[in-house]
Write a protein that holds these residues in place. Structure first.
Motif, PDB file in Angstrom:
ATOM      1  N   ASP A 184       5.911   6.247  -0.587  1.00 48.54           N
ATOM      2  CA  ASP A 184       5.664   5.645  -1.898  1.00 48.54           C
ATOM      3  C   ASP A 184       6.992   5.119  -2.439  1.00 48.54           C
ATOM      4  O   ASP A 184       7.653   5.756  -3.257  1.00 48.54           O
ATOM      5  CB  ASP A 184       5.066   6.695  -2.849  1.00 48.54           C
ATOM      6  CG  ASP A 184       4.695   6.120  -4.209  1.00 48.54           C
ATOM      7  OD1 ASP A 184       4.816   4.906  -4.391  1.00 48.54           O
ATOM      8  OD2 ASP A 184       4.299   6.914  -5.088  1.00 48.54           O
ATOM      9  N   VAL A 185       7.381   3.931  -1.978  1.00 47.52           N
ATOM     10  CA  VAL A 185       8.695   3.362  -2.316  1.00 47.52           C
ATOM     11  C   VAL A 185       8.587   2.558  -3.610  1.00 47.52           C
ATOM     12  O   VAL A 185       7.734   1.685  -3.743  1.00 47.52           O
ATOM     13  CB  VAL A 185       9.210   2.466  -1.166  1.00 47.52           C
ATOM     14  CG1 VAL A 185      10.567   1.868  -1.539  1.00 47.52           C
ATOM     15  CG2 VAL A 185       9.325   3.269   0.121  1.00 47.52           C
ATOM     16  N   ARG A 186       9.468   2.858  -4.562  1.00 43.94           N
ATOM     17  CA  ARG A 186       9.461   2.200  -5.869  1.00 43.94           C
ATOM     18  C   ARG A 186      10.675   1.285  -6.002  1.00 43.94           C
ATOM     19  O   ARG A 186      11.817   1.741  -5.944  1.00 43.94           O
ATOM     20  CB  ARG A 186       9.463   3.247  -6.987  1.00 43.94           C
ATOM     21  CG  ARG A 186       8.311   4.253  -6.913  1.00 43.94           C
ATOM     22  CD  ARG A 186       6.939   3.567  -7.013  1.00 43.94           C
ATOM     23  NE  ARG A 186       5.847   4.506  -6.887  1.00 43.94           N
ATOM     24  CZ  ARG A 186       5.206   5.049  -7.939  1.00 43.94           C
ATOM     25  NH1 ARG A 186       5.587   4.765  -9.173  1.00 43.94           N
ATOM     26  NH2 ARG A 186       4.198   5.869  -7.740  1.00 43.94           N
ATOM     27  N   LEU A 187      10.399  -0.011  -6.176  1.00 45.53           N
ATOM     28  CA  LEU A 187      11.457  -0.992  -6.416  1.00 45.53           C
ATOM     29  C   LEU A 187      11.428  -1.400  -7.886  1.00 45.53           C
ATOM     30  O   LEU A 187      10.364  -1.431  -8.502  1.00 45.53           O
ATOM     31  CB  LEU A 187      11.241  -2.254  -5.581  1.00 45.53           C
ATOM     32  CG  LEU A 187      11.764  -2.277  -4.145  1.00 45.53           C
ATOM     33  CD1 LEU A 187      10.998  -1.288  -3.297  1.00 45.53           C
ATOM     34  CD2 LEU A 187      11.632  -3.675  -3.567  1.00 45.53           C
ATOM     35  N   THR A 188      12.591  -1.729  -8.416  1.00 45.43           N
ATOM     36  CA  THR A 188      12.636  -2.326  -9.750  1.00 45.43           C
ATOM     37  C   THR A 188      13.543  -3.547  -9.713  1.00 45.43           C
ATOM     38  O   THR A 188      14.430  -3.673  -8.863  1.00 45.43           O
ATOM     39  CB  THR A 188      13.157  -1.352 -10.831  1.00 45.43           C
ATOM     40  OG1 THR A 188      14.558  -1.103 -10.623  1.00 45.43           O
ATOM     41  CG2 THR A 188      12.391  -0.043 -10.812  1.00 45.43           C
ATOM     42  N   THR A 189      13.285  -4.461 -10.634  1.00 42.45           N
ATOM     43  CA  THR A 189      14.134  -5.620 -10.838  1.00 42.45           C
ATOM     44  C   THR A 189      14.210  -5.867 -12.340  1.00 42.45           C
ATOM     45  O   THR A 189      13.711  -5.076 -13.135  1.00 42.45           O
ATOM     46  CB  THR A 189      13.590  -6.852 -10.079  1.00 42.45           C
ATOM     47  OG1 THR A 189      14.572  -7.895 -10.097  1.00 42.45           O
ATOM     48  CG2 THR A 189      12.289  -7.365 -10.687  1.00 42.45           C
ATOM     49  N   ARG A 190      14.848  -6.946 -12.746  1.00 39.69           N
ATOM     50  CA  ARG A 190      14.895  -7.315 -14.161  1.00 39.69           C
ATOM     51  C   ARG A 190      14.830  -8.829 -14.247  1.00 39.69           C
ATOM     52  O   ARG A 190      15.308  -9.539 -13.350  1.00 39.69           O
ATOM     53  CB  ARG A 190      16.164  -6.776 -14.827  1.00 39.69           C
ATOM     54  CG  ARG A 190      17.468  -7.208 -14.188  1.00 39.69           C
ATOM     55  CD  ARG A 190      18.654  -6.479 -14.805  1.00 39.69           C
ATOM     56  NE  ARG A 190      19.897  -6.809 -14.109  1.00 39.69           N
ATOM     57  CZ  ARG A 190      21.035  -6.155 -14.293  1.00 39.69           C
ATOM     58  NH1 ARG A 190      21.088  -5.158 -15.153  1.00 39.69           N
ATOM     59  NH2 ARG A 190      22.129  -6.496 -13.632  1.00 39.69           N
ATOM     60  N   ASP A 208       0.823  -1.205   0.000  1.00 40.92           N
ATOM     61  CA  ASP A 208       0.000   0.000   0.000  1.00 40.92           C
ATOM     62  C   ASP A 208       0.860   1.258   0.000  1.00 40.92           C
ATOM     63  O   ASP A 208       0.336   2.371  -0.120  1.00 40.92           O
ATOM     64  CB  ASP A 208      -0.920   0.015   1.225  1.00 40.92           C
ATOM     65  CG  ASP A 208      -2.040  -1.003   1.107  1.00 40.92           C
ATOM     66  OD1 ASP A 208      -2.420  -1.343  -0.036  1.00 40.92           O
ATOM     67  OD2 ASP A 208      -2.542  -1.470   2.153  1.00 40.92           O
ATOM     68  N   ALA A 209       2.171   1.089   0.160  1.00 39.42           N
ATOM     69  CA  ALA A 209       3.100   2.234   0.181  1.00 39.42           C
ATOM     70  C   ALA A 209       4.261   2.014  -0.770  1.00 39.42           C
ATOM     71  O   ALA A 209       5.356   2.529  -0.564  1.00 39.42           O
ATOM     72  CB  ALA A 209       3.618   2.462   1.597  1.00 39.42           C
ATOM     73  N   GLY A 210       4.026   1.233  -1.846  1.00 40.91           N
ATOM     74  CA  GLY A 210       5.102   0.998  -2.794  1.00 40.91           C
ATOM     75  C   GLY A 210       4.709  -0.030  -3.837  1.00 40.91           C
ATOM     76  O   GLY A 210       3.616  -0.605  -3.793  1.00 40.91           O
TER      77      GLY A 210
END
Length: 497
Positions: free
Chosen positions: A243-249, A225-227
């Motif tokens: 509002d934490v944004r994670l990325t992966t590949r 709910d916060a990312g």
């Protein structure tokens, strides 16, 4: 009438900075995760405009008098710490002219965008002009900061990520690493050469990989709910605590890279999501430093993610996601996650060889900042040091050599030491946990991760920037950074010593 008018005015300014920085961070995330290629020039201009606006707010001449006045007001201890951090940020900002900040934003946005296509093409020559501009601006920034603060140019750049860190400290720690790390790598590789390890057989559907990554994020306490989790060229954690944004590949033929990378970024994210909310918007509520930030990602990925008890509970999840196969047996999976093999790519490196990748970059970017070498000299130095530290030949292989990281195109020079310092802190945190909770390993094996998270919450996350890095470490573990814990961890995990 308030008893602290100057301090309150400063707090209001920093709240505005936080809110505008929120927009800047989400625009930056979108630039990496969603933006179409033709949007880059307009986005670079918009980001430069925002950087100039924020810089103007941080260097407002009126802040100097308010900072001095606030020092005389009746502040409590957390407010004093917050004021200290405000002054530190202000001192760093006032040295840099707005036009330099704008030029850096434009140059790094263009260079990183070019890097995305030049790297797959192995086109080092194509990257050189843009990278030379980024380095020239970094040198200009470093010179201004060094002259103003009485430190070396490289220390001035490190201070952006690790306040107060000196090259003498890094030289001492990395010098010690250089003494024992190559021998340890050889010992572990020789020992593991006698083991039989099964490699998981793909392909591994990307949607199944995404579901597995998100499942593990929930297991590790990430608040969706916060990312959110997205895909980018290079995995990262961005956004703001709200509002934490994670990325992966993802790759079709291999899944452990995306899974462990996601666990790594989840460590960063849990830190951000658990910074003290009552101070949100103030410097006190910001992460202490990038070495401390890396200690959180590596606590999750290496200390916890490769823990035998955690791996045993991960195994059935892999079978559920991809179908059962012998490679997912817990003993084999643990061997896979602790496999030591010198290789080209830093982000894919095991925790034993990883510090060698960091030492290499430190030993290149420090003389680069000081003007002792130029951008054109990087590949030859890279080849020499890779051969020396890891026995790997990178000649002519720029995409897996000097072009592999986005840090230099983005102007993140002075950042690399934080990675290995973070690994050392992570080992130190777990040593402290085991002293305080002798049954913590048993509880991890039982699937009870609450003791780990509670310890981190109390000792690291909620402390944020209240203390200096050394004081934070002493309060959490009883001592400032002690690399002996990292060496002991590696010897215990990989040699059974």
């Amino acid at each position: 009438m308030t008893a602290t008018p100057a301090y309150d005015a400063l707090a209001s300014t920093w709240t505005r900075l936080h809110r505008l920085g929120h927009l800047q961070s989400i625009a930056s995330w979108d630039q990496s995760a969603n933006m179409p290629p033709k949007g880059n020039e307009a986005r670079a201009a918009a980001m430069a405009e925002m950087a100039a606006l924020l810089h103007g707010m941080r260097t407002d001449p009126a802040l100097a008098a308010k900072l001095d006045a606030a020092e005389t007001e009746p502040l409590d201890e957390p407010q004093h710490a917050n004021l200290r951090e405000m002054r530190r940020q202000w001192r760093a900002a006032t040295v840099l002219p707005t036009d330099l900040v704008e030029r850096q934003q434009l140059a790094t946005a263009r260079c990183e965008h070019a890097w995305r296509t030049l790297r797959p093409a192995n086109d080092w020559a194509g990257l050189v002009p843009g990278l030379k501009e980024v380095v020239a601006l970094a040198r200009e920034e470093a010179t201004r900061l060094a002259d103003a603060h009485g430190v070396s140019r490289y220390e001035a750049l490190m201070d952006r990520y690790e306040p107060g860190l000196t090259t003498a400290q890094v030289d001492r720690v990395f010098g010690e690493l250089r003494q024992w790390l190559p021998g340890l790598i050889r010992q572990v590789v020789e020992r593991q050469s006698r083991e039989t390890v099964l490699v998981p057989q793909g392909p591994f559907a990307r949607e199944a990989q995404r579901r597995l990554c998100e499942d593990m994020m929930r297991e590790l306490g990430f608040d969706f709910d916060a990312g959110r989790l997205d895909v980018s060229t290079h995995p990262f954690c961005g956004g703001v605590p709200e509002d934490v944004r994670l990325t992966t590949r993802f790759r079709d033929d291999e899944f452990l890279g995306s899974l462990m990378g996601t666990i790594h970024e989840t460590g960063h994210a849990r830190y951000e999501q658990n910074l003290p909310r009552e101070w949100l918007g103030q410097p006190l509520a910001e992460a202490r430093s990038m070495a401390i930030h890396e200690s959180q990602s590596l606590s999750f990925e290496m200390q916890l993610g490769s823990h035998p008890g955690f791996v045993a509970r991960l195994a059935p999840r892999l079978a559920a996601a991809f179908g059962a196969q012998p490679a997912f047996e817990p003993g084999n999976l643990r061997k896979l996650l602790t496999r030591v093999k010198p290789g080209f790519i830093r982000v894919d490196a095991d925790e034993v060889t990883y510090p060698a990748h960091v030492i290499l970059r430190y030993e290149i970017e420090r003389p680069l900042v000081d003007g002792e070498i130029e951008v054109e000299d990087i590949p030859a130095l890279w080849d020499t040091k890779m051969a020396e530290l890891l026995g790997v030949d990178t000649r002519g292989n720029f995409k897996d050599g000097a072009m592999q990281d986005m840090h230099w195109p983005l102007g993140l020079i002075g950042y690399f030491p934080c990675y290995s310092l973070g690994a050392m802190y992570a080992a130190q945190w777990f040593a402290a946990m085991r002293r305080a909770m002798p049954d913590v390993d048993t509880r991890i094996a039982a699937g009870d991760l609450a003791p780990v998270f509670d310890w981190l919450q109390h000792n690291i996350w909620q402390q944020a920037s209240r203390w200096s890095t050394d004081e934070l470490a002493r309060r959490a573990s009883g001592e400032a950074l002690n690399p002996a814990h990292f060496r002991a961890h590696l010897q215990a995990r990989y040699l059974g010593a």
